[in-house]
Design an enzyme around this catalytic site. Structure first.
Site, PDB file in Angstrom:
ATOM      1  N   MET A 295       0.831  -1.190   0.000  1.00  0.00           N
ATOM      2  CA  MET A 295       0.000   0.000   0.000  1.00  0.00           C
ATOM      3  C   MET A 295       0.872   1.249   0.000  1.00  0.00           C
ATOM      4  O   MET A 295       2.026   1.229   0.420  1.00  0.00           O
ATOM      5  CB  MET A 295      -0.917   0.009   1.225  1.00  0.00           C
ATOM      6  CG  MET A 295      -1.962  -1.099   1.230  1.00  0.00           C
ATOM      7  SD  MET A 295      -3.262  -0.776   0.031  1.00  0.00           S
ATOM      8  CE  MET A 295      -4.320  -2.196   0.349  1.00  0.00           C
ATOM      9  N   CYS A 296       0.280   2.344  -0.411  1.00  0.00           N
ATOM     10  CA  CYS A 296       0.967   3.628  -0.431  1.00  0.00           C
ATOM     11  C   CYS A 296       0.677   4.379   0.867  1.00  0.00           C
ATOM     12  O   CYS A 296      -0.024   3.889   1.742  1.00  0.00           O
ATOM     13  CB  CYS A 296       0.481   4.450  -1.627  1.00  0.00           C
ATOM     14  SG  CYS A 296       0.578   3.556  -3.208  1.00  0.00           S
ATOM     15  N   GLU A 297       1.239   5.573   0.999  1.00  0.00           N
ATOM     16  CA  GLU A 297       0.932   6.428   2.140  1.00  0.00           C
ATOM     17  C   GLU A 297       0.621   7.834   1.649  1.00  0.00           C
ATOM     18  O   GLU A 297       1.193   8.315   0.672  1.00  0.00           O
ATOM     19  CB  GLU A 297       2.075   6.447   3.160  1.00  0.00           C
ATOM     20  CG  GLU A 297       2.217   5.144   3.923  1.00  0.00           C
ATOM     21  CD  GLU A 297       2.838   5.322   5.298  1.00  0.00           C
ATOM     22  OE1 GLU A 297       2.766   6.437   5.856  1.00  0.00           O
ATOM     23  OE2 GLU A 297       3.399   4.334   5.805  1.00  0.00           O
TER      24      GLU A 297
ATOM     25  N   ILE B  26       3.513   8.778  -1.196  1.00  0.00           N
ATOM     26  CA  ILE B  26       4.636   7.889  -1.497  1.00  0.00           C
ATOM     27  C   ILE B  26       4.046   6.557  -1.946  1.00  0.00           C
ATOM     28  O   ILE B  26       3.054   6.078  -1.378  1.00  0.00           O
ATOM     29  CB  ILE B  26       5.588   7.709  -0.301  1.00  0.00           C
ATOM     30  CG1 ILE B  26       4.844   7.302   0.973  1.00  0.00           C
ATOM     31  CG2 ILE B  26       6.389   8.980  -0.078  1.00  0.00           C
ATOM     32  CD1 ILE B  26       5.763   7.003   2.147  1.00  0.00           C
TER      33      ILE B  26
END
Length: 281
Positions: free
Chosen positions: A1-3, A78
């Site tokens: 997963m992204c942030e 990100i």
């Protein structure tokens, strides 16, 4: 997963402190090595910096970290790729024009069956489910509101209903801004914090950095920060629940379906045009 990382402020504010923590999660303290991006709004315009390289090693990220661009609305991301190659066109945030204003979007999660979403004039440039979902949201807005809406709060509530539809296709945590409002929508992981007087110190989780906000602000400054995971270890962050959305306007939470909204100060809708700049990120 992204942030994700977002900011809404009542005065032009730099996001260097929070971005310093997020940058380390891009390949150092976290696995999000597949690019990063950040958009700063300045009046009706915006500046976007993107790099498909890990943020912890990016010279462009170092520039952003050390160059205190001041803004009232910021969207950052990100990436840990799951749809589309690791390249610039697939790097968030994405921006489109609607009603003569720029809209910026970033997404954390993964969707299925998203190819069936119908699009109008908004088309993705890259191959991510995120950008296609953003184009679908813009299509829904344009079809519902051919002219700029007078009721912005009602428009964002309609947008939250559209996010409910996307949530049925998978994990859909997102940030969206037009430079004045910052909207959040949560499926599983999203936190926010509002900083105002009396200010104290904050310490990053991912970097040995502490800031005393009282030395960097005025008593009238209000800044809200939204992140996938809390960025500091000595402050109380609010965790959003699944299907919760929040609408921030110049630092204040003014609408949404969160419990914390009960006493939200709607006076935040009026902002002085000659406000001082701060550093409360």
């Amino acid at each position: 997963m992204c942030e994700l990382l977002g900011m809404s402020a009542n005065v032009p504010t730099d996001i260097c402190f929070s971005f310093t923590g997020l940058m380390q999660r891009g390949g150092n303290t976290g696995p999000h090595r597949d690019g990063w991006g950040i958009t700063f709004y300045e009046g009706k315009g915006f500046r976007t910096f993107k790099d498909p390289n890990p943020s912890c090693q990016s010279k462009i990220a170092e520039l952003v970290q050390n160059y205190p661009i001041k803004s009232r609305a910021v969207i950052s991301h990100i990436r840990q790729a799951n749809r589309g190659g690791v390249n610039l066109e697939n790097t968030h945030p994405f921006t489109r024009e609607l009603w003569g204003r720029y809209w910026t979007f970033a997404h954390n999660g993964q969707l299925t069956d998203y190819q069936e979403l119908s699009l109008g004039r908004f088309r993705p440039v890259g191959q991510t489910d995120s950008e296609l979902a953003f184009c679908w949201l813009m299509t829904q807005l344009e079809q519902r509101y051919p002219e700029p809406p007078q009721d912005m709060m009602g428009m964002f509530r309609f947008l939250a209903e559209c996010c409910d539809t996307l949530k049925e296709k998978g994990v859909f945590n997102m940030l969206l801004s037009d430079g004045e409002y910052v909207m959040t929508y949560c499926t599983n992981h999203l936190y926010w914090i509002t900083r105002r007087a009396p200010f104290g110190k904050a310490s990053l989780i991912d970097e040995d950095v502490t800031i005393n906000f009282q030395e960097e602000t005025t008593p009238n400054d209000v800044v809200s920060v939204v992140a996938t995971q809390p960025l500091t270890d000595n402050e109380a962050w609010h965790r959003m629940k699944p299907s919760e959305y929040g609408l921030f306007h110049f630092g204040e939470l003014i609408d949404g379906n969160a419990d914390q909204l009960v006493d939200a100060p709607f006076a935040a809708m009026k902002v002085a045009s000659q406000a001082p700049s701060g550093s409360l990120d």
